[in-house]
Write an enzyme that holds these catalytic residues in place. Structure first.
Site, PDB file in Angstrom:
ATOM      1  N   TYR A 163       0.659  -1.165  -0.057  1.00 28.39           N
ATOM      2  CA  TYR A 163      -0.139   0.177   0.018  1.00 28.39           C
ATOM      3  C   TYR A 163       0.864   1.321   0.160  1.00 28.39           C
ATOM      4  O   TYR A 163       0.669   1.864  -0.958  1.00 28.39           O
ATOM      5  CB  TYR A 163      -0.933   0.018   1.366  1.00 28.39           C
ATOM      6  CG  TYR A 163      -1.799   1.178   1.551  1.00 28.39           C
ATOM      7  CD1 TYR A 163      -2.789   1.458   0.713  1.00 28.39           C
ATOM      8  CD2 TYR A 163      -1.442   2.056   2.554  1.00 28.39           C
ATOM      9  CE1 TYR A 163      -3.687   2.486   0.804  1.00 28.39           C
ATOM     10  CE2 TYR A 163      -2.320   3.185   2.757  1.00 28.39           C
ATOM     11  CZ  TYR A 163      -3.234   3.441   2.194  1.00 28.39           C
ATOM     12  OH  TYR A 163      -4.019   4.722   2.099  1.00 28.39           O
TER      13      TYR A 163
HETATM   14  N1  LIG Z   1      -8.948   7.220   5.499  1.00 24.83           N
HETATM   15  C1  LIG Z   1      -7.806   8.077   5.798  1.00 24.83           C
HETATM   16  O1  LIG Z   1      -7.807   8.276   6.868  1.00 24.83           O
HETATM   17  C2  LIG Z   1      -6.895   8.352   4.533  1.00 24.83           C
HETATM   18  C3  LIG Z   1      -5.811   8.893   4.738  1.00 24.83           C
HETATM   19  C4  LIG Z   1      -4.965   9.089   3.821  1.00 24.83           C
HETATM   20  C5  LIG Z   1      -5.150   8.513   2.609  1.00 24.83           C
HETATM   21  N2  LIG Z   1      -6.330   7.984   2.172  1.00 24.83           N
HETATM   22  C6  LIG Z   1      -6.797   7.552   1.026  1.00 24.83           C
HETATM   23  O2  LIG Z   1      -7.983   8.027   0.508  1.00 24.83           O
HETATM   24  C7  LIG Z   1      -8.718   7.072  -0.249  1.00 24.83           C
HETATM   25  C8  LIG Z   1      -9.995   6.523   0.320  1.00 24.83           C
HETATM   26  O3  LIG Z   1      -9.737   6.020   1.598  1.00 24.83           O
HETATM   27  P1  LIG Z   1     -11.025   5.566   2.366  1.00 24.83           P
HETATM   28  O4  LIG Z   1     -10.380   5.769   3.791  1.00 24.83           O
HETATM   29  O5  LIG Z   1     -12.174   6.136   2.045  1.00 24.83           O
HETATM   30  O6  LIG Z   1     -11.072   3.980   2.199  1.00 24.83           O
HETATM   31  P2  LIG Z   1     -12.400   2.750   2.189  1.00 24.83           P
HETATM   32  O7  LIG Z   1     -13.327   3.296   3.003  1.00 24.83           O
HETATM   33  O8  LIG Z   1     -11.624   1.572   2.359  1.00 24.83           O
HETATM   34  O9  LIG Z   1     -12.868   3.159   0.856  1.00 24.83           O
HETATM   35  C9  LIG Z   1     -12.071   2.647  -0.325  1.00 24.83           C
HETATM   36  C10 LIG Z   1     -13.123   2.358  -1.542  1.00 24.83           C
HETATM   37  O10 LIG Z   1     -12.170   1.792  -2.541  1.00 24.83           O
HETATM   38  C11 LIG Z   1     -12.999   0.717  -3.079  1.00 24.83           C
HETATM   39  N3  LIG Z   1     -12.496  -0.384  -3.664  1.00 24.83           N
HETATM   40  C12 LIG Z   1     -11.402  -1.164  -3.103  1.00 24.83           C
HETATM   41  N4  LIG Z   1     -11.061  -1.910  -4.018  1.00 24.83           N
HETATM   42  C13 LIG Z   1     -11.341  -1.802  -5.200  1.00 24.83           C
HETATM   43  C14 LIG Z   1     -11.505  -2.520  -6.389  1.00 24.83           C
HETATM   44  N5  LIG Z   1     -10.819  -3.485  -6.529  1.00 24.83           N
HETATM   45  N6  LIG Z   1     -12.081  -1.830  -7.294  1.00 24.83           N
HETATM   46  C15 LIG Z   1     -13.203  -0.709  -7.134  1.00 24.83           C
HETATM   47  N7  LIG Z   1     -13.297  -0.308  -6.036  1.00 24.83           N
HETATM   48  C16 LIG Z   1     -12.382  -0.583  -4.960  1.00 24.83           C
HETATM   49  C17 LIG Z   1     -14.085   0.325  -1.901  1.00 24.83           C
HETATM   50  O11 LIG Z   1     -15.070  -0.506  -2.527  1.00 24.83           O
HETATM   51  P3  LIG Z   1     -15.994  -1.369  -1.438  1.00 24.83           P
HETATM   52  O12 LIG Z   1     -16.624  -0.437  -0.575  1.00 24.83           O
HETATM   53  O13 LIG Z   1     -16.906  -2.039  -2.588  1.00 24.83           O
HETATM   54  O14 LIG Z   1     -14.907  -2.470  -0.722  1.00 24.83           O
HETATM   55  C18 LIG Z   1     -14.474   1.610  -1.257  1.00 24.83           C
HETATM   56  O15 LIG Z   1     -15.513   2.055  -1.712  1.00 24.83           O
HETATM   57  C19 LIG Z   1      -7.746   6.004  -0.488  1.00 24.83           C
HETATM   58  O16 LIG Z   1      -7.057   6.236  -1.776  1.00 24.83           O
HETATM   59  C20 LIG Z   1      -6.712   6.025   0.555  1.00 24.83           C
HETATM   60  O17 LIG Z   1      -5.491   5.524   0.381  1.00 24.83           O
HETATM   61  C21 LIG Z   1      -7.120   7.732   3.157  1.00 24.83           C
END
Ligand SMILES: NC(=O)c1ccc[n+]([C@@H]2O[C@H](COP(=O)([O-])OP(=O)(O)OC[C@H]3O[C@@H](n4cnc5c(N)ncnc54)[C@H](OP(=O)(O)O)[C@@H]3O)[C@@H](O)[C@H]2O)c1
Length: 249
Positions: A163
C-alpha cells in the site's frame, strides 16, 4: 488555500468520475461534489453501496449521478477505454477524475509479505489509476478546465508494505503527469491530496482495537477535494496538499 469555503455551485456543469465512490472518503466526496453542482460518475465494485450514494444524491436534489460498477483488480485498458467511451456518449464531457479507490492489502513485514497480495495491492492502488488516466486523457483534454486528483497516503512506517509503496508510486505518477501535461494548450491540472488519518473504514480496518473515533472526520478534508476539482485551484499543479489545503510538496 487554508480556510477555503467553496461558493454554491462551484462545480456546476462539471462531470467528475470518482473511483471507490461507494464508501469512506469517496462516498462523502461524491455527495459533496454533487451538492456543489457536479454530475458525478460513481465507480466502485459493490453495487449496493454505489446505489446508496446515488439515492442520497438524488434525494438531496443533486444533479442525476451515474453508476459504473467496475472491479479495478481485474480491469484492463479496454475496460477503461470502454468507460471513457460511455462517459463521452452519455455525458459528453469529463472535467474531473478522482483516483480514490484503495486496498490496504496485508499489514506485515516485507519479509513475510504475500506475493499475490502485493500484486493485488499494486494493481488496485497504482496500475489501475495509470490505466484509467491513460484511457481518459483525450476525453479530459476535450472538456473545459480538466482536473486529475489522486488520494494519497504518506505512510512510510514498517508493515504498510505494498500500500505504502503503491502510494509513493502514485505521487510520482501525479508529478510526472503534471509535468507532461502542463505544456499543452489545454492544461490538465494534476494534483494529489494526502488527507492524513481520518475516521474512515480503511483506517478502522487497519487499526483493529484502536479507538479511531477521535481522528478528524472525513468532512474536514472535503473542502480540499472541492478546491482541487474546481477552477479555484487554477495554477496549482503537480502538488500534494494535506487535508487542510497546505502544500506539502
Ligand atoms: N482514511 C484515511 O484516513 C486516509 C488517509 C490518507 C489517504 N487516504 C486515501 O483516501 C482514499 C480513500 O480512503 P478511504 O479511507 O475512504 O478507504 P475505504 O473506506 O476503504 O474506501 C475505499 C473504496 O475503494 C473501493 N475499492 C477497493 N478496492 C476496489 C476495487 N478492486 N475496485 C473498485 N473499487 C475498490 C472500496 O469499495 P468497496 O466499498 O466495495 O470495498 C471503497 O469504496 C484511499 O486512496 C486512501 O489511500 C485515506
Amino acid at each position: 488555500m487554508q480556510n477555503y469555503h467553496p461558493i454554491a455551485g462551484v462545480l456546476r456543469d462539471k462531470v467528475i468520475l470518482i473511483t471507490g465512490a461507494g464508501d469512506g472518503i469517496g462516498a462523502k466526496v461524491s455527495k459533496s461534489f454533487a451538492s456543489y453542482g457536479a454530475t458525478v460518475v460513481l465507480l466502485g465494485r459493490t453495487i449496493a453501496k454505489l446505489e446508496r450514494v446515488y439515492d442520497e444524491i438524488v434525494s438531496a436534489g443533486g444533479p442525476q449521478p451515474a453508476i459504473y460498477p467496475l472491479n479495478l483488480e481485474g480491469a484492463g485498458l479496454r475496460d477503461y477505454q470502454e468507460l471513457a467511451t460511455v462517459i463521452r456518449s452519455e455525458l459528453g464531457q469529463l472535467n474531473g477524475l478522482l483516483h480514490n479507490a484503495a486496498l490496504v492489502g496485508d499489514l506485515t513485514s516485507i519479509e513475510l509479505y504475500d506475493a499475490a497480495v502485493w500484486q493485488q495491492a499494486l494493481q488496485i492502488n497504482l496500475t489501475a489509476p495509470f490505466l484509467l488516466t491513460q484511457a481518459c486523457l483525450d476525453l479530459l483534454r476535450s472538456s473545459s478546465n480538466p482536473r486529475i486528483v489522486f488520494s494519497t497516503h504518506q505512510i512510510k512506517s514498517a508493515y504498510w508494505g505494498a500500500y505504502s509503496v503503491a502510494k509513493a508510486g502514485v505521487e510520482r505518477l501525479m508529478q510526472i503527469l503534471a509535468d507532461e501535461l502542463s505544456g499543452e494548450h489545454q492544461i490538465i491540472h494534476v494534483n494529489a491530496i494526502a488527507p492524513g488519518d481520518l475516521c474512515s473504514p480503511l483506517i478502522k480496518r487497519s487499526f483493529p482495537g484502536k479507538d479511531t473515533s477521535r481522528l478528524p472526520a472525513i468532512e474536514n478534508a472535503i473542502p480540499t477535494y472541492i478546491y482541487l476539482m474546481s477552477n479555484d485551484s487554477d495554477g496549482v499543479n503537480g502538488k500534494i496538499l494535506d487535508g487542510q489545503g497546505n502544500i506539502l510538496e
